[in-house]
Motif scaffolding. Structure first.
Motif, mmCIF file in Angstrom:
data_model
loop_
_atom_site.group_PDB
_atom_site.id
_atom_site.type_symbol
_atom_site.label_atom_id
_atom_site.label_comp_id
_atom_site.label_asym_id
_atom_site.label_seq_id
_atom_site.Cartn_x
_atom_site.Cartn_y
_atom_site.Cartn_z
ATOM 1 N N ASN A 232 -16.397 -19.140 37.123
ATOM 2 C CA ASN A 232 -15.392 -20.049 37.664
ATOM 3 C C ASN A 232 -15.327 -21.338 36.837
ATOM 4 O O ASN A 232 -16.073 -21.502 35.866
ATOM 5 N N GLU A 233 -14.436 -22.228 37.252
ATOM 6 C CA GLU A 233 -14.219 -23.457 36.486
ATOM 7 C C GLU A 233 -15.439 -24.377 36.504
ATOM 8 O O GLU A 233 -15.660 -25.143 35.557
ATOM 9 N N GLU A 234 -16.247 -24.300 37.548
ATOM 10 C CA GLU A 234 -17.445 -25.136 37.611
ATOM 11 C C GLU A 234 -18.420 -24.761 36.496
ATOM 12 O O GLU A 234 -18.968 -25.627 35.812
ATOM 13 N N GLY A 235 -18.610 -23.442 36.310
ATOM 14 C CA GLY A 235 -19.470 -22.989 35.226
ATOM 15 C C GLY A 235 -18.871 -23.283 33.865
ATOM 16 O O GLY A 235 -19.583 -23.659 32.924
ATOM 17 N N GLU A 236 -17.573 -23.129 33.763
ATOM 18 C CA GLU A 236 -16.863 -23.412 32.512
ATOM 19 C C GLU A 236 -17.031 -24.879 32.106
ATOM 20 O O GLU A 236 -17.319 -25.199 30.945
ATOM 21 N N LYS A 237 -16.900 -25.771 33.069
ATOM 22 C CA LYS A 237 -17.021 -27.203 32.801
ATOM 23 C C LYS A 237 -18.455 -27.581 32.441
ATOM 24 O O LYS A 237 -18.691 -28.440 31.586
ATOM 25 N N ALA A 238 -19.431 -26.895 33.057
ATOM 26 C CA ALA A 238 -20.838 -27.255 32.857
ATOM 27 C C ALA A 238 -21.268 -27.060 31.409
ATOM 28 O O ALA A 238 -21.918 -27.935 30.830
ATOM 29 N N ILE A 239 -20.912 -25.928 30.811
ATOM 30 C CA ILE A 239 -21.424 -25.659 29.461
ATOM 31 C C ILE A 239 -20.329 -25.609 28.396
ATOM 32 O O ILE A 239 -20.610 -25.320 27.228
ATOM 33 N N GLY A 240 -19.103 -25.876 28.794
ATOM 34 C CA GLY A 240 -18.039 -25.993 27.802
ATOM 35 C C GLY A 240 -17.628 -24.693 27.146
ATOM 36 O O GLY A 240 -17.196 -24.696 25.987
ATOM 37 N N LYS A 241 -17.765 -23.580 27.856
ATOM 38 C CA LYS A 241 -17.307 -22.277 27.350
ATOM 39 C C LYS A 241 -16.335 -21.680 28.360
ATOM 40 O O LYS A 241 -16.498 -21.851 29.567
ATOM 41 N N PRO A 242 -15.309 -20.947 27.882
ATOM 42 C CA PRO A 242 -14.312 -20.384 28.802
ATOM 43 C C PRO A 242 -14.900 -19.348 29.757
ATOM 44 O O PRO A 242 -15.929 -18.722 29.465
ATOM 45 N N ILE A 243 -14.247 -19.162 30.880
ATOM 46 C CA ILE A 243 -14.635 -18.130 31.838
ATOM 47 C C ILE A 243 -14.620 -16.771 31.149
ATOM 48 O O ILE A 243 -13.672 -16.429 30.450
ATOM 49 N N GLY A 244 -15.693 -16.012 31.326
ATOM 50 C CA GLY A 244 -15.789 -14.699 30.697
ATOM 51 C C GLY A 244 -17.227 -14.254 30.559
ATOM 52 O O GLY A 244 -18.147 -14.846 31.133
ATOM 53 N N THR A 245 -17.436 -13.198 29.776
ATOM 54 C CA THR A 245 -18.757 -12.599 29.598
ATOM 55 C C THR A 245 -19.245 -12.809 28.171
ATOM 56 O O THR A 245 -18.500 -12.586 27.210
ATOM 57 N N TYR A 246 -20.508 -13.213 28.051
ATOM 58 C CA TYR A 246 -21.129 -13.457 26.745
ATOM 59 C C TYR A 246 -22.424 -12.644 26.665
ATOM 60 O O TYR A 246 -23.368 -12.902 27.418
ATOM 61 N N VAL A 247 -22.447 -11.673 25.773
ATOM 62 C CA VAL A 247 -23.625 -10.828 25.585
ATOM 63 C C VAL A 247 -24.351 -11.285 24.326
ATOM 64 O O VAL A 247 -23.742 -11.379 23.252
ATOM 65 N N THR A 248 -25.631 -11.563 24.450
ATOM 66 C CA THR A 248 -26.431 -11.999 23.306
ATOM 67 C C THR A 248 -27.555 -11.012 23.070
ATOM 68 O O THR A 248 -28.292 -10.681 24.001
ATOM 69 N N VAL A 249 -27.678 -10.531 21.845
ATOM 70 C CA VAL A 249 -28.754 -9.613 21.474
ATOM 71 C C VAL A 249 -29.626 -10.302 20.437
ATOM 72 O O VAL A 249 -29.161 -10.669 19.360
ATOM 73 N N ASP A 250 -30.905 -10.500 20.793
ATOM 74 C CA ASP A 250 -31.879 -11.113 19.886
ATOM 75 C C ASP A 250 -32.771 -10.028 19.297
ATOM 76 O O ASP A 250 -33.333 -9.210 20.035
ATOM 77 N N ILE A 251 -32.917 -10.037 17.977
ATOM 78 C CA ILE A 251 -33.731 -9.029 17.290
ATOM 79 C C ILE A 251 -34.845 -9.754 16.542
ATOM 80 O O ILE A 251 -34.600 -10.407 15.522
ATOM 81 N N LYS A 252 -36.054 -9.657 17.040
ATOM 82 C CA LYS A 252 -37.189 -10.313 16.390
ATOM 83 C C LYS A 252 -37.596 -9.565 15.128
ATOM 84 O O LYS A 252 -37.445 -8.348 15.030
ATOM 85 N N ASN A 253 -38.125 -10.322 14.182
ATOM 86 C CA ASN A 253 -38.673 -9.738 12.964
ATOM 87 C C ASN A 253 -37.684 -8.817 12.250
ATOM 88 O O ASN A 253 -38.064 -7.801 11.669
ATOM 89 N N LEU A 254 -36.394 -9.188 12.292
ATOM 90 C CA LEU A 254 -35.375 -8.343 11.682
ATOM 91 C C LEU A 254 -35.606 -8.164 10.186
ATOM 92 O O LEU A 254 -35.364 -7.094 9.628
ATOM 93 N N ARG A 255 -36.094 -9.213 9.555
ATOM 94 C CA ARG A 255 -36.324 -9.137 8.097
ATOM 95 C C ARG A 255 -37.393 -8.112 7.746
ATOM 96 O O ARG A 255 -37.460 -7.632 6.617
ATOM 97 N N LEU A 256 -38.273 -7.795 8.721
ATOM 98 C CA LEU A 256 -39.354 -6.840 8.479
ATOM 99 C C LEU A 256 -39.090 -5.498 9.147
ATOM 100 O O LEU A 256 -39.931 -4.597 9.083
ATOM 101 N N ALA A 257 -37.948 -5.351 9.782
ATOM 102 C CA ALA A 257 -37.658 -4.135 10.535
ATOM 103 C C ALA A 257 -37.472 -2.934 9.610
ATOM 104 O O ALA A 257 -36.911 -3.053 8.518
#
Length: 276
Positions: free
Chosen positions: A49-74
């Motif tokens: 909602n707009e409250e969440g949008e205003k809090a962190i300055g990103k539009p309403i929607g879904t944000y998926v983040t994938v973190d890959i540790k030690n990628l350089r050694l994978a």
């Protein structure tokens, strides 16, 4: 409004929570954490909602983040596993927006002549485009082949044209049902450089993370859904200094050093301490 200096939704969330001393979720924002294995962790930040949008300055929607540790050694197996996870997350969002055979336009944003901004143009060269093949040689393709086209429109400084203006013309003439934009992102963590991928269904404001906002590329501006895929390639110098200070101060605290110790440090070469 906080000076986030990052394109990452989860980092903006964490900064806001820390500044406001919040333990749980921010009102208007939901978070789901996933751990695939010890090296791959993903999270979903949903701004509802707009409250969440205003809090962190990103539009309403879904944000998926994938973190890959030690990628350089994978090894190859680990890289393939990470690729499969990212593919599944992307496919899930795409399937929510369009049908299995609907046309997609892939857009590589950025300047190919500037290393940290060259991600989009370089990826666009690797896309398996099929639009022309389906038109001129459909007999050689599987009947379930999706219509895919790709473009790297350059940047305002080299073309004199806003990327949005170029994309509006391309969309109007080629009629894709969805646009996937690929761009370099800014992060608050040096550890995330080239090891994290963010996928969102809200479009993108190129340059927002480094204070150089360009015209928004989203469903509101081009009339069809826009999915953004980004990888952090830049971090603000002040962030590096801040991280170093945090580590250095933590070391002093652990060793319970006094002010006398700090005064002595001024008088000698501190290369080794800074290197640590």
């Amino acid at each position: 409004m906080y000076n986030f200096r990052t394109d990452m939704a989860d980092e903006r969330r964490d900064i806001y929570k820390k500044a406001n001393k919040l333990e749980g979720d921010i009102p208007g924002i939901e978070t789901i954490e996933k751990i695939s294995n010890e090296n791959i962790k993903s999270s979903v930040v949903k701004i509802i909602n707009e409250e969440g949008e205003k809090a962190i300055g990103k539009p309403i929607g879904t944000y998926v983040t994938v973190d890959i540790k030690n990628l350089r050694l994978a090894d190859d197996d680990e890289i393939e596993n990470a690729s499969n996870i990212i593919s599944e997350e992307l496919a899930s969002i795409v399937d929510e927006k369009i049908g299995k055979q609907d046309e997609i336009l892939v857009v590589g944003l950025g300047n190919q002549f500037v290393t940290p901004d060259a991600l989009g143009p370089k990826v666009s060269q690797e896309i398996e485009v099929t639009r022309h093949l389906l038109k001129y040689m459909p007999q050689y393709l599987d009947e379930n082949t999706r219509n895919v086209s790709a473009i790297a429109p350059g940047v305002l400084g080299t073309t004199g044209i806003e990327t949005l203006e170029i994309l509006k013309g391309v969309v109007e003439n080629t009629h894709p049902k969805l646009v996937i934009v690929i761009d370099s992102l800014a992060s608050r963590s040096i550890e995330r450089i080239s090891t994290t991928i963010q996928i969102s269904d809200t479009g993108i404001v190129p340059g927002a993370g480094v204070g150089n906002k360009r015209a928004e590329i989203s469903q509101n501006t081009i009339g069809i859904p826009v999915i953004a895929i980004g990888i952090p390639t830049v971090v603000e110098t002040a962030v590096l200094v801040n991280d170093c200070l945090d580590i250095f101060i933590g070391k002093l605290q652990d060793q319970a050093q006094s002010n006398d110790y700090l005064n002595k440090m001024k008088e000698k070469d501190n290369y080794e301490e800074i290197k640590d």
